[in-house]
Design a protein around this motif. Structure first.
Motif, PDB file in Angstrom:
ATOM      1  N   ILE A  14       0.833  -1.206   0.000  1.00 31.89           N
ATOM      2  CA  ILE A  14       0.000   0.000   0.000  1.00 31.89           C
ATOM      3  C   ILE A  14       0.866   1.254   0.000  1.00 31.89           C
ATOM      4  O   ILE A  14       0.514   2.273  -0.618  1.00 31.89           O
ATOM      5  CB  ILE A  14      -0.992  -0.005   1.194  1.00 31.89           C
ATOM      6  N   HIS A  18       0.711   4.295  -2.834  1.00 33.37           N
ATOM      7  CA  HIS A  18       0.577   5.713  -2.555  1.00 33.37           C
ATOM      8  C   HIS A  18       1.758   6.509  -3.129  1.00 33.37           C
ATOM      9  O   HIS A  18       1.563   7.623  -3.638  1.00 33.37           O
ATOM     10  CB  HIS A  18       0.451   5.955  -1.057  1.00 33.37           C
ATOM     11  N   GLU A  90      -3.534   5.290   6.510  1.00 37.19           N
ATOM     12  CA  GLU A  90      -4.192   4.141   5.901  1.00 37.19           C
ATOM     13  C   GLU A  90      -5.063   3.433   6.933  1.00 37.19           C
ATOM     14  O   GLU A  90      -4.777   3.442   8.134  1.00 37.19           O
ATOM     15  CB  GLU A  90      -3.160   3.159   5.321  1.00 37.19           C
ATOM     16  N   GLY A 117      -7.917   6.240   5.561  1.00 35.94           N
ATOM     17  CA  GLY A 117      -7.962   5.697   4.205  1.00 35.94           C
ATOM     18  C   GLY A 117      -9.003   4.629   3.916  1.00 35.94           C
ATOM     19  O   GLY A 117      -8.640   3.531   3.463  1.00 35.94           O
ATOM     20  N   ASN A 119     -11.005   3.944   1.321  1.00 37.14           N
ATOM     21  CA  ASN A 119     -11.172   4.394  -0.065  1.00 37.14           C
ATOM     22  C   ASN A 119     -12.436   3.885  -0.743  1.00 37.14           C
ATOM     23  O   ASN A 119     -12.835   4.426  -1.777  1.00 37.14           O
ATOM     24  CB  ASN A 119      -9.961   3.980  -0.907  1.00 37.14           C
ATOM     25  N   HIS A 181     -13.221  -1.995   6.080  1.00 33.46           N
ATOM     26  CA  HIS A 181     -13.936  -1.141   5.119  1.00 33.46           C
ATOM     27  C   HIS A 181     -15.448  -1.307   5.270  1.00 33.46           C
ATOM     28  O   HIS A 181     -16.204  -0.334   5.197  1.00 33.46           O
ATOM     29  CB  HIS A 181     -13.577  -1.538   3.678  1.00 33.46           C
ATOM     30  N   ASP A 285      -6.732   1.670  -9.380  1.00 33.97           N
ATOM     31  CA  ASP A 285      -6.205   2.919  -8.800  1.00 33.97           C
ATOM     32  C   ASP A 285      -7.275   3.971  -8.547  1.00 33.97           C
ATOM     33  O   ASP A 285      -7.034   4.938  -7.813  1.00 33.97           O
ATOM     34  CB  ASP A 285      -5.162   3.541  -9.744  1.00 33.97           C
ATOM     35  N   SER A 287     -10.235   4.629  -7.000  1.00 35.42           N
ATOM     36  CA  SER A 287     -10.743   5.133  -5.717  1.00 35.42           C
ATOM     37  C   SER A 287      -9.621   5.762  -4.897  1.00 35.42           C
ATOM     38  O   SER A 287      -9.850   6.726  -4.152  1.00 35.42           O
ATOM     39  CB  SER A 287     -11.418   4.010  -4.930  1.00 35.42           C
ATOM     40  N   TYR A 288      -8.403   5.247  -5.035  1.00 37.53           N
ATOM     41  CA  TYR A 288      -7.270   5.823  -4.319  1.00 37.53           C
ATOM     42  C   TYR A 288      -6.927   7.204  -4.861  1.00 37.53           C
ATOM     43  O   TYR A 288      -6.605   8.124  -4.102  1.00 37.53           O
ATOM     44  CB  TYR A 288      -6.059   4.903  -4.410  1.00 37.53           C
ATOM     45  N   GLU A 291      -9.450   9.563  -3.573  1.00 40.60           N
ATOM     46  CA  GLU A 291      -9.163   9.794  -2.160  1.00 40.60           C
ATOM     47  C   GLU A 291      -8.045  10.833  -2.009  1.00 40.60           C
ATOM     48  O   GLU A 291      -8.136  11.759  -1.187  1.00 40.60           O
ATOM     49  CB  GLU A 291      -8.763   8.462  -1.533  1.00 40.60           C
ATOM     50  N   TRP A 292      -6.999  10.688  -2.812  1.00 41.01           N
ATOM     51  CA  TRP A 292      -5.892  11.641  -2.785  1.00 41.01           C
ATOM     52  C   TRP A 292      -6.351  13.036  -3.167  1.00 41.01           C
ATOM     53  O   TRP A 292      -5.982  14.032  -2.537  1.00 41.01           O
ATOM     54  CB  TRP A 292      -4.792  11.182  -3.738  1.00 41.01           C
TER      55      TRP A 292
END
Length: 345
Positions: A14, A18, A90, A117, A119, A181, A285, A287-288, A291-292
């Protein structure tokens, strides 16, 4: 605020994800990595590497991603929060509630943002599922069934599952923490959890020292009409037919979210089959990245992130109640709500 100094703490799978994504989003940033072992190797996409928190603090990052094992999240995050670093931690926020309130106080004092995190909240399909329920497409929700499972050795087939974080208690492993989650998004969609009744167990012959199976009955806070919604939640490391589903059963039919296919389907009262309402197959990638972008915009535009510290705290509180319930042979325990002040967190 121009973001140009970023720290990535931990370089497991992970952490590497990132590092790659933030390099894509902020290509000219100075990105450094904090690892627990010293090395002369320069990690791909990074500008340098530290082996001590003291050196990382001297770097004076503006934001930090905390992606080391969960038991070390809070102590690392607090050291950085004390110098005003915005935090992307995370999931889960930690492996226990120890030290979380102190971190919360430091974040408030330093006026910094903290995003936890989870996500899945950024998946268009889960957002649409939540919106459909908010539009009362199936009327009052009477029951919820939620499940996620995948055979642990198949998660990352290129590595030995026995050595991974998921398999080791000392590193914050186990199905409850790793698959939390589901706890987060159920609370996001259906409201605060009032009580739980649960069982944690190791049912398989997997060479791990943590639970591989979690069964939870979860009661939500009563609504204004005194309705008390209950959900059944199953989390596991043992099933070979990988699954991620949430089904809401309502007065006028059922609504189902498939987290693997990105499909939201409706089974109306009197129907003979499910009808697809929405489908969006997300990339790994996607949803990440969303999130970012939410985290960065929170800092640059001075607005609360979608998943704040309170959300991470609430999930940990539910996890603690689940553990206590399992130890006491499934006795129902009240989930005491954590009261937090409003603000940037």
């Amino acid at each position: 605020m121009l973001i140009n100094r970023i720290l990535i703490v931990g370089l497991g799978s992970i952490g590497k994800l990132h590092l790659r994504l933030v390099r894509e989003l902020i290509p000219n940033a100075d990105i450094r990595v904090l690892r627990h072992q010293s090395t002369n190797e320069l990690p791909e996409y990074s500008n340098g590497c530290f082996s001590s928190i003291e050196d990382a603090i001297l770097f004076a990052p503006q934001i930090a991603v905390i992606a080391n094992p969960a038991p070390f999240h809070i102590i690392t995050a607090r050291s950085l929060a004390e110098i005003g670093v915005h935090l992307f931690i995370e999931k889960p926020l930690s492996d226990s509630l120890d030290g979380v309130s102190q971190l919360f106080e430091v974040c408030k004092k330093q006026n910094i943002f903290l995003l936890t995190g989870y996500n899945l909240r950024f998946l268009p399909s889960l957002q649409r599922f939540r919106n459909f329920l908010g539009e009362n497409i199936i009327g009052k929700v009477l029951s919820v069934h939620c499940e996620v499972g995948q055979y642990l050795p198949s998660w990352r087939p290129e590595s030995n599952y026995r050595q991974g974080v998921s398999a080791k208690r000392e590193l914050g492993g186990g199905a409850l923490l790793e698959l939390s989650h589901e706890i987060d998004y159920l609370r996001w969609i259906f409201g605060e959890v009032h009580w739980v009744k649960a069982s944690l167990s190791r049912q398989s012959s997997l060479e791990i020292d943590v639970e591989d199976t979690v069964h939870i009955i979860m009661g939500f806070m009563p609504t204004t009409d005194k309705h008390k919604l209950i959900a059944a939640v199953n989390l596991d490391f043992i099933r070979h037919d990988t699954s991620r589903l949430c089904t809401a059963i309502g007065e006028k039919g059922s609504l189902r979210w498939n987290g693997l296919t990105g499909e939201v389907s409706l089974y109306e009262s009197g129907a003979k089959e499910w009808c697809e309402l929405f489908r969006y197959q997300h990339t790994p990638d996607e949803s990440y990245l969303a999130e970012w972008k939410n985290f960065i915009s929170s800092i640059t535009e001075d607005k609360a992130p979608l998943i704040a510290i309170e959300d991470g705290l609430k999930v940990l509180q539910i996890i603690e109640a689940v553990r206590k319930s399992s130890i006491s042979d499934g006795q129902i325990l009240e989930a005491v709500n954590i009261q937090t002040s409003k603000g940037v967190l």
